[in-house]
Design a protein around this motif. Structure first.
Motif, PDB file in Angstrom:
ATOM      1  N   ASN A  80      38.946 -50.098  -5.479  1.00  0.00           N
ATOM      2  CA  ASN A  80      39.526 -50.822  -4.343  1.00  0.00           C
ATOM      3  C   ASN A  80      39.791 -50.017  -3.067  1.00  0.00           C
ATOM      4  O   ASN A  80      40.687 -50.338  -2.313  1.00  0.00           O
ATOM      5  CB  ASN A  80      40.815 -51.469  -4.809  1.00  0.00           C
ATOM      6  CG  ASN A  80      41.747 -50.448  -5.417  1.00  0.00           C
ATOM      7  OD1 ASN A  80      41.996 -49.422  -4.805  1.00  0.00           O
ATOM      8  ND2 ASN A  80      42.238 -50.714  -6.618  1.00  0.00           N
ATOM      9  N   VAL A  82      37.605 -49.660  -0.695  1.00  0.00           N
ATOM     10  CA  VAL A  82      36.763 -50.147   0.385  1.00  0.00           C
ATOM     11  C   VAL A  82      37.215 -51.549   0.790  1.00  0.00           C
ATOM     12  O   VAL A  82      37.812 -52.281   0.004  1.00  0.00           O
ATOM     13  CB  VAL A  82      35.279 -50.208  -0.024  1.00  0.00           C
ATOM     14  CG1 VAL A  82      34.778 -48.845  -0.420  1.00  0.00           C
ATOM     15  CG2 VAL A  82      35.087 -51.192  -1.154  1.00  0.00           C
ATOM     16  N   LEU A 103      44.609 -62.379   0.597  1.00  0.00           N
ATOM     17  CA  LEU A 103      43.855 -62.417  -0.665  1.00  0.00           C
ATOM     18  C   LEU A 103      43.695 -61.052  -1.358  1.00  0.00           C
ATOM     19  O   LEU A 103      43.988 -60.928  -2.550  1.00  0.00           O
ATOM     20  CB  LEU A 103      42.496 -63.090  -0.431  1.00  0.00           C
ATOM     21  CG  LEU A 103      41.596 -63.263  -1.647  1.00  0.00           C
ATOM     22  CD1 LEU A 103      42.226 -64.177  -2.675  1.00  0.00           C
ATOM     23  CD2 LEU A 103      40.234 -63.825  -1.235  1.00  0.00           C
ATOM     24  N   PRO A 104      43.252 -60.003  -0.645  1.00  0.00           N
ATOM     25  CA  PRO A 104      43.086 -58.713  -1.326  1.00  0.00           C
ATOM     26  C   PRO A 104      44.381 -58.200  -1.965  1.00  0.00           C
ATOM     27  O   PRO A 104      44.326 -57.575  -3.023  1.00  0.00           O
ATOM     28  CB  PRO A 104      42.637 -57.777  -0.200  1.00  0.00           C
ATOM     29  CG  PRO A 104      41.975 -58.671   0.780  1.00  0.00           C
ATOM     30  CD  PRO A 104      42.759 -59.948   0.744  1.00  0.00           C
ATOM     31  N   ILE A 107      45.029 -59.044  -5.412  1.00  0.00           N
ATOM     32  CA  ILE A 107      44.109 -58.478  -6.401  1.00  0.00           C
ATOM     33  C   ILE A 107      44.383 -57.001  -6.647  1.00  0.00           C
ATOM     34  O   ILE A 107      44.400 -56.538  -7.774  1.00  0.00           O
ATOM     35  CB  ILE A 107      42.659 -58.679  -5.910  1.00  0.00           C
ATOM     36  CG1 ILE A 107      42.450 -60.175  -5.735  1.00  0.00           C
ATOM     37  CG2 ILE A 107      41.668 -57.997  -6.838  1.00  0.00           C
ATOM     38  CD1 ILE A 107      41.159 -60.714  -6.087  1.00  0.00           C
ATOM     39  N   VAL A 108      44.617 -56.289  -5.538  1.00  0.00           N
ATOM     40  CA  VAL A 108      44.738 -54.837  -5.635  1.00  0.00           C
ATOM     41  C   VAL A 108      46.159 -54.443  -6.055  1.00  0.00           C
ATOM     42  O   VAL A 108      47.133 -54.962  -5.534  1.00  0.00           O
ATOM     43  CB  VAL A 108      44.402 -54.207  -4.263  1.00  0.00           C
ATOM     44  CG1 VAL A 108      44.705 -52.726  -4.268  1.00  0.00           C
ATOM     45  CG2 VAL A 108      42.950 -54.459  -3.917  1.00  0.00           C
ATOM     46  N   ARG A 158      40.984 -59.287   6.751  1.00  0.00           N
ATOM     47  CA  ARG A 158      41.055 -59.369   5.302  1.00  0.00           C
ATOM     48  C   ARG A 158      40.516 -58.086   4.663  1.00  0.00           C
ATOM     49  O   ARG A 158      41.005 -57.635   3.639  1.00  0.00           O
ATOM     50  CB  ARG A 158      40.248 -60.580   4.812  1.00  0.00           C
ATOM     51  CG  ARG A 158      40.286 -60.741   3.295  1.00  0.00           C
ATOM     52  CD  ARG A 158      39.546 -61.968   2.848  1.00  0.00           C
ATOM     53  NE  ARG A 158      38.111 -61.851   3.102  1.00  0.00           N
ATOM     54  CZ  ARG A 158      37.240 -62.828   2.889  1.00  0.00           C
ATOM     55  NH1 ARG A 158      37.653 -64.002   2.444  1.00  0.00           N
ATOM     56  NH2 ARG A 158      35.969 -62.650   3.131  1.00  0.00           N
ATOM     57  N   HIS A 162      44.530 -54.127   2.830  1.00  0.00           N
ATOM     58  CA  HIS A 162      44.990 -53.230   1.763  1.00  0.00           C
ATOM     59  C   HIS A 162      44.784 -51.764   2.126  1.00  0.00           C
ATOM     60  O   HIS A 162      44.842 -50.894   1.277  1.00  0.00           O
ATOM     61  CB  HIS A 162      44.295 -53.569   0.441  1.00  0.00           C
ATOM     62  CG  HIS A 162      42.803 -53.424   0.496  1.00  0.00           C
ATOM     63  ND1 HIS A 162      42.007 -54.204   1.302  1.00  0.00           N
ATOM     64  CD2 HIS A 162      41.968 -52.572  -0.149  1.00  0.00           C
ATOM     65  CE1 HIS A 162      40.744 -53.846   1.141  1.00  0.00           C
ATOM     66  NE2 HIS A 162      40.690 -52.850   0.270  1.00  0.00           N
TER      67      HIS A 162
ATOM     68  N   LEU B 153      35.461 -59.430  -3.456  1.00  0.00           N
ATOM     69  CA  LEU B 153      36.528 -59.396  -4.455  1.00  0.00           C
ATOM     70  C   LEU B 153      36.237 -58.379  -5.557  1.00  0.00           C
ATOM     71  O   LEU B 153      37.136 -57.664  -5.985  1.00  0.00           O
ATOM     72  CB  LEU B 153      36.720 -60.793  -5.048  1.00  0.00           C
ATOM     73  CG  LEU B 153      37.215 -61.820  -4.046  1.00  0.00           C
ATOM     74  CD1 LEU B 153      37.328 -63.184  -4.681  1.00  0.00           C
ATOM     75  CD2 LEU B 153      38.553 -61.413  -3.459  1.00  0.00           C
ATOM     76  N   ARG B 154      34.981 -58.317  -5.974  1.00  0.00           N
ATOM     77  CA  ARG B 154      34.657 -57.367  -7.045  1.00  0.00           C
ATOM     78  C   ARG B 154      34.875 -55.939  -6.585  1.00  0.00           C
ATOM     79  O   ARG B 154      35.325 -55.093  -7.345  1.00  0.00           O
ATOM     80  CB  ARG B 154      33.205 -57.561  -7.494  1.00  0.00           C
ATOM     81  CG  ARG B 154      33.093 -58.691  -8.512  1.00  0.00           C
ATOM     82  CD  ARG B 154      31.766 -58.737  -9.221  1.00  0.00           C
ATOM     83  NE  ARG B 154      30.655 -58.211  -8.428  1.00  0.00           N
ATOM     84  CZ  ARG B 154      29.736 -57.382  -8.912  1.00  0.00           C
ATOM     85  NH1 ARG B 154      29.783 -56.994 -10.133  1.00  0.00           N
ATOM     86  NH2 ARG B 154      28.753 -56.964  -8.154  1.00  0.00           N
ATOM     87  N   ALA B 155      34.576 -55.678  -5.305  1.00  0.00           N
ATOM     88  CA  ALA B 155      34.774 -54.328  -4.784  1.00  0.00           C
ATOM     89  C   ALA B 155      36.256 -53.953  -4.799  1.00  0.00           C
ATOM     90  O   ALA B 155      36.613 -52.782  -4.797  1.00  0.00           O
ATOM     91  CB  ALA B 155      34.223 -54.225  -3.366  1.00  0.00           C
ATOM     92  N   LEU B 156      37.125 -54.942  -4.795  1.00  0.00           N
ATOM     93  CA  LEU B 156      38.565 -54.677  -4.854  1.00  0.00           C
ATOM     94  C   LEU B 156      39.024 -54.489  -6.297  1.00  0.00           C
ATOM     95  O   LEU B 156      40.201 -54.281  -6.548  1.00  0.00           O
ATOM     96  CB  LEU B 156      39.348 -55.844  -4.239  1.00  0.00           C
ATOM     97  CG  LEU B 156      39.130 -56.105  -2.758  1.00  0.00           C
ATOM     98  CD1 LEU B 156      39.781 -57.402  -2.354  1.00  0.00           C
ATOM     99  CD2 LEU B 156      39.700 -54.962  -1.943  1.00  0.00           C
ATOM    100  N   GLY B 157      38.093 -54.614  -7.229  1.00  0.00           N
ATOM    101  CA  GLY B 157      38.456 -54.459  -8.629  1.00  0.00           C
ATOM    102  C   GLY B 157      38.848 -55.766  -9.293  1.00  0.00           C
ATOM    103  O   GLY B 157      39.467 -55.757 -10.350  1.00  0.00           O
ATOM    104  N   ALA B 158      38.499 -56.899  -8.657  1.00  0.00           N
ATOM    105  CA  ALA B 158      38.862 -58.194  -9.241  1.00  0.00           C
ATOM    106  C   ALA B 158      38.077 -58.440 -10.526  1.00  0.00           C
ATOM    107  O   ALA B 158      36.889 -58.139 -10.597  1.00  0.00           O
ATOM    108  CB  ALA B 158      38.580 -59.310  -8.243  1.00  0.00           C
ATOM    109  N   ASP B 162      39.985 -63.251 -12.261  1.00  0.00           N
ATOM    110  CA  ASP B 162      40.586 -63.288 -10.914  1.00  0.00           C
ATOM    111  C   ASP B 162      39.725 -64.127  -9.979  1.00  0.00           C
ATOM    112  O   ASP B 162      40.220 -64.988  -9.250  1.00  0.00           O
ATOM    113  CB  ASP B 162      40.662 -61.875 -10.316  1.00  0.00           C
ATOM    114  CG  ASP B 162      41.728 -61.023 -10.984  1.00  0.00           C
ATOM    115  OD1 ASP B 162      42.670 -61.615 -11.536  1.00  0.00           O
ATOM    116  OD2 ASP B 162      41.592 -59.791 -10.958  1.00  0.00           O
ATOM    117  N   LYS B 166      41.028 -67.423  -8.166  1.00  0.00           N
ATOM    118  CA  LYS B 166      41.262 -67.405  -6.722  1.00  0.00           C
ATOM    119  C   LYS B 166      40.202 -68.191  -5.960  1.00  0.00           C
ATOM    120  O   LYS B 166      40.469 -68.738  -4.902  1.00  0.00           O
ATOM    121  CB  LYS B 166      41.279 -65.955  -6.201  1.00  0.00           C
ATOM    122  CG  LYS B 166      42.336 -65.087  -6.804  1.00  0.00           C
ATOM    123  CD  LYS B 166      43.690 -65.418  -6.232  1.00  0.00           C
ATOM    124  CE  LYS B 166      44.755 -64.576  -6.897  1.00  0.00           C
ATOM    125  NZ  LYS B 166      46.091 -65.089  -6.659  1.00  0.00           N
TER     126      LYS B 166
END
Ligand SMILES: Nc1ncnc2c1ncn2[C@@H]1O[C@H](COP(=O)(O)OP(=O)(O)OP(=O)(O)O)[C@@H](O)[C@H]1O
Ligand SMILES: [Mg+2]
Lengths: 262, 256
Positions: A80, A82, A103-104, A107-108, A158, A162, B153-158, B162, B166
């Motif tokens: 996460n 990037v 949104l991020p 998740i993070v 967005r 983060h 989202l996947r790059a954020l580790g989702a 998730d 979402k």
């Protein structure tokens, strides 16, 4: 322009889609280094592997050979660190601008587990970020109530909320009209200056690359490798007027001569 | 004012004109009530058989809604399951298509064989016939999530879950609610068909009995009850759709 230590290092990286007979080599022998605080651009013919390179750095695809490091550590899978924005803003239509930006954080980690307790604080942060890119008064609007440029600004917020180590922009202004595009160049320039972010821009617009970036990399046809590294020595802060100077034009023409050449 | 003209006045006038025309034709040509009863005959039948019409309407409404409810639950679950991965999608899709290709009326005798004449086959027919569009719509909504958004989202580790929570599921909701209009109509057809084939209650059964007894005006009265029920069910789901997925309509009514 002086930059910090190396943030992303690619050396002799190649990447392949598919397996066996269907394998497509997307990038080959790619070597480049992005320093902390640097703004780089990657240009090249369509299909040469620019987006694929982004996928490598964001950990979405593994390298086939070579080494790929972020802050000295090999990248093996999504990290996460990037933030990404694309040509289509991809905002969620059922969320307002500020909720899209949030949104991020849902998740993070550690934000994810603090979402409940710190919701108000996060919203304020998202709102402040949106206002800093000129969206004051539009933070509670839904995407369809925003213009294309505004949607793209939101999408970039967005990608930044983060506080990623590197911002990756894949033709983010490609779908905008010329005037809006130049407005967003200035927005991006100011964001980069204010927040000292490291950014990587994929674009087909050489003027955009030269105006925004410190270094421009030109890639060859697929499988893409770097055929030219062009330092942009225009002093910062840059005004839009700089695009009309002779030196600017020279840089653009120099880059143009490398596109599609083997 | 224009809206009132278009949506209320015009259709009302049209329906009234149609009924009048029907009445006139029946009288003019002296058509026997056993062939085509006039609207007035039907009206009288409605009044005369009000009790059985209402009780059988409740029965049909019940079987339709029960089957529809089952279809929603299983349709959503299966839709999410199929939308979950390309592999599952690939594996199940042909089976689903094959299943859907079978006319459900052909299944009713089997259901009656298994569960006996009564409410259960009607509910199951309604369910079987109506859950397919729900599955397909939900799965499509999920599967068409933009790849770039997935990447963001996947790059954020989702995790996959998730992304489903979402993005996938919320974005499939307009597809889901859109499919409900089709599904409720099909469920309704399913229960009536099943009632006609083998049941001891419901509007389908009532029509069957009326037909056997040559009470043609009652057959038509039951048809009217079916039409009313069908319209009510459709309007209800259309309303729910509009309420639940306002964002998908992008303020289309903001023109004036
Ligand atoms: N998912 C995939 N599976 C197989 N091949 C792919 C896939 N994605 C891209 N490729 C191939 O890899 C090559 C590089 O694609 P990539 O998307 O990186 O190009 P690009 O430089 O971003 O092009 P553009 O400027 O048009 O966006 C192309 O030849 C493409 O056909
Ligand atoms: Mg691309």
């Amino acid at each position: 322009m002086q930059h910090g230590e190396a943030l992303v290092e690619l050396s002799n990286v190649s990447m392949v889609y598919g397996q066996g007979a269907n394998a497509v080599k997307a990038v080959d022998n790619l070597t480049l280094t992005v320093h902390k605080g640097e703004f780089i651009a990657v240009v090249g013919p369509s299909g040469c592997g620019k987006s694929s390179m982004m996928k490598l750095i964001s950990g979405l695809m593994p390298v086939a050979s070579g080494s790929l490091k972020l802050e000295g550590k090999p990248i093996a899978g999504p990290i996460n660190k990037v933030g990404m924005a694309f040509q289509a803003s991809n905002l969620l239509p059922w969320r307002t601008a500020v909720d899209n930006v949030l949104l991020p954080l849902e998740i993070v980690q550690p934000h994810r587990s603090q979402m409940r307790s710190k919701r108000a604080e996060y919203r304020d942060k998202a709102r402040a970020l949106l206002e800093s890119v000129g969206l004051k008064g539009f933070t509670e609007k839904f995407p369809w109530q925003l213009s294309g440029g505004m949607q793209q600004r939101t999408s970039i917020c967005r990608a930044l909320i983060h506080e990623p180590e590197i911002l990756m922009l894949d033709e983010p202004f490609g779908a905008l009209d010329a005037f809006t595009r130049e407005e967003l160049w200035c927005m991006m320039r100011d964001l980069h200056a204010q927040k000292q972010i490291t950014a990587m821009l994929v674009t087909h617009d050489l003027r955009e690359a030269v105006f925004l970036c410190d270094t421009v990399y030109v890639m060859s046809d697929r499988p893409g490798k770097i055929v030219k590294v062009q330092k942009v020595d225009l002093p910062r802060p840059r005004d839009l007027d700089v695009t009309y100077t002779a030196h600017f034009q020279e840089l653009v023409q120099e880059l143009r001569s490398y596109i599609g050449r083997h | 004012m224009q809206k009132f003209k278009e949506t209320i006045l015009a259709p009302t006038l049209f329906v009234v004109a149609l009924i009048l025309l029907w009445e006139i034709i029946v009288r003019l040509f002296g058509i026997a009530p056993t062939i085509l009863p006039s609207p007035l005959d039907i009206w009288n039948a409605l009044a005369q058989y009000w009790g059985p019409l209402v009780s059988n309407s409740w029965q049909t409404l019940f079987t339709t809604l029960a089957g529809f409810g089952l279809a929603i639950v299983f349709g959503l679950l299966l839709g999410v399951f199929i939308g979950w991965s390309k592999t599952i999608y690939g594996a199940l899709y042909p089976v689903m298509i094959g299943f859907n290709a079978v006319p459900k009326v052909a299944v009713v005798p089997i259901l009656i064989l298994w569960f006996g004449i009564g409410t259960v086959p009607a509910i199951l027919t309604a369910f079987l016939i109506s859950f397919f569009p729900i599955v397909v719509n939900v799965a499509t909504g999920i599967a068409t999530t933009e790849p770039e958004l997935r990447d963001v989202l996947r790059a954020l580790g989702a995790s996959k879950l998730d992304i489903m929570r979402k993005v996938g599921i919320p974005r499939s909701m307009p597809y889901f609610f859109g499919s409900l209009k089709v599904a409720i109509t099909l469920a309704f057809v399913g229960s009536v068909v099943s009632e006609t084939v083998g049941s001891n209650a419901g509007l389908g059964k009532l029509m069957l009995d009326a037909q056997a007894a040559f009470k043609v005006e009652l057959v038509f009265a039951a048809l009217v009850a079916l039409a009313v029920l069908g319209i009510v069910l459709y309007a209800m789901t259309a309303w729910v759709e509009k309420r639940m997925t306002g964002w998908a309509f992008r303020g289309e009514n903001q023109g004036f």
